[in-house]
Design a protein around this motif. Sequence first.
Motif, PDB file in Angstrom:
ATOM      1  N   GLU A 124      -4.398   6.194  -1.202  1.00 39.23           N
ATOM      2  CA  GLU A 124      -5.012   7.178  -0.311  1.00 39.23           C
ATOM      3  C   GLU A 124      -4.901   6.671   1.131  1.00 39.23           C
ATOM      4  O   GLU A 124      -5.140   5.487   1.401  1.00 39.23           O
ATOM      5  CB  GLU A 124      -6.473   7.343  -0.719  1.00 39.23           C
ATOM      6  N   PRO A 125      -4.531   7.530   2.083  1.00 36.26           N
ATOM      7  CA  PRO A 125      -4.295   7.076   3.465  1.00 36.26           C
ATOM      8  C   PRO A 125      -5.429   6.248   4.064  1.00 36.26           C
ATOM      9  O   PRO A 125      -5.178   5.184   4.633  1.00 36.26           O
ATOM     10  CB  PRO A 125      -4.093   8.386   4.229  1.00 36.26           C
ATOM     11  N   LEU A 126      -6.671   6.710   3.945  1.00 36.86           N
ATOM     12  CA  LEU A 126      -7.776   5.966   4.556  1.00 36.86           C
ATOM     13  C   LEU A 126      -7.940   4.595   3.909  1.00 36.86           C
ATOM     14  O   LEU A 126      -8.183   3.598   4.601  1.00 36.86           O
ATOM     15  CB  LEU A 126      -9.079   6.758   4.457  1.00 36.86           C
ATOM     16  N   VAL A 127      -7.794   4.528   2.599  1.00 39.47           N
ATOM     17  CA  VAL A 127      -7.883   3.245   1.891  1.00 39.47           C
ATOM     18  C   VAL A 127      -6.806   2.291   2.386  1.00 39.47           C
ATOM     19  O   VAL A 127      -7.072   1.127   2.711  1.00 39.47           O
ATOM     20  CB  VAL A 127      -7.757   3.461   0.359  1.00 39.47           C
ATOM     21  N   VAL A 183       0.982   6.225  11.503  1.00 38.97           N
ATOM     22  CA  VAL A 183       2.293   6.869  11.394  1.00 38.97           C
ATOM     23  C   VAL A 183       2.799   6.831   9.963  1.00 38.97           C
ATOM     24  O   VAL A 183       3.292   7.833   9.425  1.00 38.97           O
ATOM     25  CB  VAL A 183       3.308   6.164  12.344  1.00 38.97           C
ATOM     26  N   VAL A 184       2.684   5.668   9.325  1.00 36.29           N
ATOM     27  CA  VAL A 184       3.210   5.494   7.956  1.00 36.29           C
ATOM     28  C   VAL A 184       2.498   6.401   6.967  1.00 36.29           C
ATOM     29  O   VAL A 184       3.112   6.982   6.065  1.00 36.29           O
ATOM     30  CB  VAL A 184       3.083   4.019   7.521  1.00 36.29           C
ATOM     31  N   PHE A 185       1.154   6.526   7.124  1.00 35.15           N
ATOM     32  CA  PHE A 185       0.378   7.299   6.142  1.00 35.15           C
ATOM     33  C   PHE A 185      -0.037   8.674   6.664  1.00 35.15           C
ATOM     34  O   PHE A 185      -0.961   9.280   6.134  1.00 35.15           O
ATOM     35  CB  PHE A 185      -0.869   6.492   5.736  1.00 35.15           C
ATOM     36  N   ALA A 186       0.638   9.143   7.690  1.00 35.83           N
ATOM     37  CA  ALA A 186       0.322  10.481   8.218  1.00 35.83           C
ATOM     38  C   ALA A 186       0.628  11.538   7.179  1.00 35.83           C
ATOM     39  O   ALA A 186       1.648  11.478   6.497  1.00 35.83           O
ATOM     40  CB  ALA A 186       1.139  10.720   9.480  1.00 35.83           C
ATOM     41  N   CYS A 245       0.833  -1.213   0.000  1.00 34.17           N
ATOM     42  CA  CYS A 245       0.000   0.000   0.000  1.00 34.17           C
ATOM     43  C   CYS A 245       0.865   1.259   0.000  1.00 34.17           C
ATOM     44  O   CYS A 245       0.550   2.244  -0.682  1.00 34.17           O
ATOM     45  CB  CYS A 245      -0.930   0.004   1.204  1.00 34.17           C
ATOM     46  N   TYR A 246       1.950   1.204   0.754  1.00 29.35           N
ATOM     47  CA  TYR A 246       2.849   2.356   0.822  1.00 29.35           C
ATOM     48  C   TYR A 246       3.548   2.587  -0.510  1.00 29.35           C
ATOM     49  O   TYR A 246       3.645   3.723  -0.989  1.00 29.35           O
ATOM     50  CB  TYR A 246       3.879   2.128   1.928  1.00 29.35           C
ATOM     51  N   LEU A 247       4.022   1.514  -1.144  1.00 27.14           N
ATOM     52  CA  LEU A 247       4.710   1.632  -2.426  1.00 27.14           C
ATOM     53  C   LEU A 247       3.776   2.116  -3.534  1.00 27.14           C
ATOM     54  O   LEU A 247       4.210   2.802  -4.468  1.00 27.14           O
ATOM     55  CB  LEU A 247       5.323   0.291  -2.822  1.00 27.14           C
ATOM     56  N   LEU A 248       2.486   1.762  -3.434  1.00 25.63           N
ATOM     57  CA  LEU A 248       1.511   2.176  -4.441  1.00 25.63           C
ATOM     58  C   LEU A 248       0.962   3.584  -4.182  1.00 25.63           C
ATOM     59  O   LEU A 248       0.166   4.082  -4.979  1.00 25.63           O
ATOM     60  CB  LEU A 248       0.350   1.174  -4.486  1.00 25.63           C
TER      61      LEU A 248
END
Length: 309
Positions: free
Chosen positions: A249-252, A306-309, A243-246
């Motif tokens: 959207e944070p909520l998704v 934290v990751v998607f903040a 998800c991070y590499l792609l």
Amino acid sequence: MVDMKSLLTMQGMMFTMLLVGVFIRRKGIVTSEGRKSLTNLLVNLILPCNILYAFSKSDTSAFGSMVIVIIMSALIQLTWYILSKFLWKNMDDSRRGIMRYAFQFANCGYLGNPVIEGLYGAPGLVYASVFLLPVRIFMWSVGLECFQEGAGNFSKTLKRTITHPCVLATIIGVVWMFFPQVKLPDFLYNTINGFNQCLTPMTMLTIGFIMGETDMRRIFCKDLGVITVLRLGIQPLIVLGVCYLLHLEPLVAEVITVLVSMPVANTTALLASQHDCDYGFASGLVVFTTLVSMVTIPIYGMLVGVVFA
């Protein structure tokens, strides 16, 4: 980002409800037949109302993200299915199907919905509902084949999927998003919301009933440890990384990762019993991973924030 205090409060509440369920079952206040009836009530009434209520708070602006969630869900299920075909290739049949099923299917509807609603509200619950569409298709096809070869033929899979109450509620909800001018009478909308509010306590009580029927002293073994590490550790981390590499959207990304971090699906034990597999071991997987998830779910809730903040 998820508020840590709120997250821990929610987990504490859910764990307390779970313990109440264990106590009630051990005291015989609820029987095994009562637990089965409550499970049917959850799946056929309370969860569908929970899904409908979530969609009533959504609109078409989220449709593109919903498509991404469905695609990600399908890819995740396909990946787990391929891996499960090889991981336990030489294991005894009585346990191999259980290991494969437990690896592939998390409790992302039964337990995932109340967790996601608690963490992310109605918008997150909408994503959780559509995430479950591919999961249910795989569950009623290749999932059944874990226990019985040829059980998941196309016509049976299609019928089980489109007639499942939660799938029907999701389809109705998606259509409802495109017609926001359609308003239900207040008494009907409040009825749906009333059943929706029962979800968390009823879910945790039911899981507690299952735990109350399980002898915890007999469940520990190497295979239990393997599934726990995979289901609650490695698999969510893989999904989080993707998800991070792609750059989702944070909520998704948060909803998908937290759903994948759910414990082993309750249906693992039900299907194991139905097909004369090692029911005690399957029940142990459900119970133990659920207990451990009371610790790991808050960790992932904080980590993805934290990751998607």
